[in-house]
Design an enzyme around this catalytic site. Structure first.
Site, PDB file in Angstrom:
ATOM      1  N   ASN A   3      -6.106  -3.211   1.475  1.00  0.00           N
ATOM      2  CA  ASN A   3      -6.012  -4.663   1.534  1.00  0.00           C
ATOM      3  C   ASN A   3      -7.411  -5.253   1.498  1.00  0.00           C
ATOM      4  OD1 ASN A   3      -3.215  -4.640   1.803  1.00  0.00           O
ATOM      5  ND2 ASN A   3      -3.262  -4.826   4.021  1.00  0.00           N
ATOM      6  N   ARG A  24       0.838  -1.210   0.000  1.00  0.00           N
ATOM      7  CA  ARG A  24       0.000   0.000   0.000  1.00  0.00           C
ATOM      8  C   ARG A  24       0.869   1.255   0.000  1.00  0.00           C
ATOM      9  NH1 ARG A  24      -3.841  -1.114   4.911  1.00  0.00           N
ATOM     10  NH2 ARG A  24      -1.826  -1.841   5.648  1.00  0.00           N
TER      11      ARG A  24
END
Length: 105
Positions: free
Chosen positions: A49, A31
């Site tokens: 996620n 990320r």
């Protein structure tokens, strides 16, 4: 009128994609990696996620910027192992100004 048409053509079309990245992509800084890439490419959107172990990204920008973002997602950070990136074109969100990390699916 011709000047207006040339100006519009030179601005490029704003596009948005949703990408789902699978493989070893959680717990490896994916990320953060996607966020840094988006900022460098002047792309807006978000990354998060998913419960199934994949990472989902929505990215918005020029065709060139989104292609470069796609390449970055296929590459992933050093400790990741990207197996597949599934991409879908989705409608543009007007007024979006940043790229952010989201923490909940």
């Amino acid at each position: 009128m011709k000047e207006l048409e040339e100006w519009v053509a030179s601005q490029g079309k704003l596009l948005r994609m949703r990408a789902t990245v699978s493989g070893k992509v959680q717990g490896v800084g994916f990320r953060y990696f996607a966020s840094i890439a988006a900022h460098k490419l002047n792309v807006t959107g978000w990354v998060r996620n998913l419960r199934d172990g994949s990472v989902q990204v929505e990215a918005q920008g020029s065709q060139q910027a989104l292609f470069a973002m796609y390449e970055k997602l296929c590459e992933g950070p050093e400790w990741s192992r990207v197996m597949h990136v599934d991409v879908t074109n989705i409608p543009v969100l007007r007024g979006e100004r940043t790229f952010r990390v989201e923490y909940d699916e």
